[in-house]
Design an enzyme around this catalytic site. Structure first.
Site, PDB file in Angstrom:
ATOM      1  N   GLU A 236       0.827  -1.161   0.042  1.00 54.20           N
ATOM      2  CA  GLU A 236       0.004  -0.007   0.021  1.00 54.20           C
ATOM      3  C   GLU A 236       0.758   1.255   0.162  1.00 54.20           C
ATOM      4  OE1 GLU A 236      -3.938  -0.521   2.440  1.00 54.20           O
ATOM      5  OE2 GLU A 236      -2.435  -1.731   3.479  1.00 54.20           O
TER       6      GLU A 236
ATOM      7  N   SER B  88      -6.191  -2.527   1.492  1.00 54.74           N
ATOM      8  CA  SER B  88      -6.608  -2.319   0.077  1.00 54.74           C
ATOM      9  C   SER B  88      -6.861  -3.477  -0.882  1.00 54.74           C
ATOM     10  CB  SER B  88      -5.410  -1.437  -0.582  1.00 54.74           C
ATOM     11  OG  SER B  88      -5.379  -0.208  -0.015  1.00 54.74           O
TER      12      SER B  88
ATOM     13  N   SER C 132     -11.278   9.048  -1.530  1.00 49.96           N
ATOM     14  CA  SER C 132     -11.422   8.113  -0.482  1.00 49.96           C
ATOM     15  C   SER C 132     -12.696   8.358   0.147  1.00 49.96           C
ATOM     16  CB  SER C 132     -10.324   8.222   0.488  1.00 49.96           C
ATOM     17  OG  SER C 132      -9.024   7.761  -0.053  1.00 49.96           O
TER      18      SER C 132
END
Length: 325
Positions: free
Chosen positions: A15, A165, A298
């Site tokens: 990530e 993720s 996000s």
């Protein structure tokens, strides 16, 4: 005098690039009138302060300081924007606790607990919070596919126990897909989690400490073009995120109650974003992210905006909460 804030980003996991994006968004949106802010890249091969001209200054790991133009720079607080290890699993936070440096995340044990999916599930189950049926494997264990399927059924999800993720996650629909899915998950982690498929609406909920109190943000429903909310769906536009979620008042109250219950059960503080699947009107907890994405795309920023909380206010609140803790 303005406080010096270190924004840590990067990390040691898959990530790293996502974390660098989140960290830069934080850096660009924290008020420079309120704080002196610094970007700190925590990478496998180096810990460095990176200035706006891309000059690098090594971090002294003895006290997490830097030397710039012959002057020593100490920090008053760390804003944690590292997804995965060592930021989200608590490792670097234990180090900050040892040297007495405040940070925006939960205590290191809570971070480690929530990052370990199976340990996190074990705790929330004790509080009566519903979850999927699960099966655990460590690397080197005997793998009995028939036994696994008899417990969790098909289709099922195979995922690394400690990863974010959606790296390494597969949805196995047939017996033949199980072993490739298990191998893929083991490429990310030495522990894996296999869960029954929950057929229902997916709702993700942000919870954090806001002005001293637990705040549940407007909820988001995830509608993905893919089989599940995987990396492509999260970051490459293969999903629709509906904020606020179009749900009944009754379901909203039920989700809000379970979100607060989960946050308290895990003794959390700082940011969190938890995933729930609604099955027959009942929320089932999947997992909690304690360093959720903070890019402009996000979910937490989307939810905060819906609640009337701007990027600068969101980050200012996190820093002030940490400084006053």
């Amino acid at each position: 005098m303005k406080k010096n804030i270190a924004i840590i980003m990067g990390g040691y996991s898959s990530e790293v690039d996502i974390s660098l994006k989140s960290g830069n968004v934080v850096y660009n949106n924290i008020s420079k009138d309120s704080y002196n802010t610094y970007k700190i890249h925590i990478l496998k091969n180096k810990w460095v302060l990176v200035d706006d001209n891309q000059h690098e200054y090594p971090i002294n790991k003895h006290d997490f300081s830097a030397e710039i133009n012959g002057k020593k720079l100490n920090f008053d607080c760390v804003f944690n924007a590292i997804h995965g290890t060592p930021g989200e699993d608590g490792r670097i936070l234990a180090y900050f606790d040892l040297i007495g440096l405040k940070h925006t995340s939960a205590p290191f044990y809570q971070m480690a607990l929530t990052f370990n999916k199976r340990d996190c599930l074990s705790v929330v189950k004790q509080y009566g919070i519903k979850t999927a049926t699960s099966y655990f494997l460590n690397k080197g264990d005997e793998i009995n596919v028939e036994k696994i399927i008899s417990k969790v059924g098909l289709p099922c999800f195979v995922k690394p126990n400690n990863a974010g993720s959606s790296f390494g996650i597969s949805k196995a629909k047939t017996v033949e897909e199980m072993m490739p899915a298990i191998k893929k998950a083991f490429n990310e982690d030495s522990e894996i989690l296999i869960e029954s498929f929950l057929d229902g609406r997916e709702i993700t909920i942000g919870v954090f400490i806001y002005k001293g109190n637990i705040k549940v943000l407007p909820m988001t429903e995830i509608l993905t073009e893919n089989d599940f909310f995987d990396y492509e769906a999260k970051y490459l536009g293969k999903s629709e995120e509906i904020t606020p979620a179009q749900i009944s008042d009754e379901l909203h109250k039920k989700l809000e109650a379970v979100a607060i219950k989960t946050y308290k059960a895990l003794n959390m503080s700082g940011f969190s974003r938890s995933e729930y699947i609604i099955v027959n009107g009942e929320p089932h907890f999947l997992e909690m992210n304690t360093v959720p994405g903070l890019t402009t795309e996000s979910i937490i920023p989307q939810q905060a905006a819906e609640a009337g909380i701007s990027f600068p206010e969101l980050f200012h609140n996190a820093i002030e909460t940490a400084l006053n803790n």
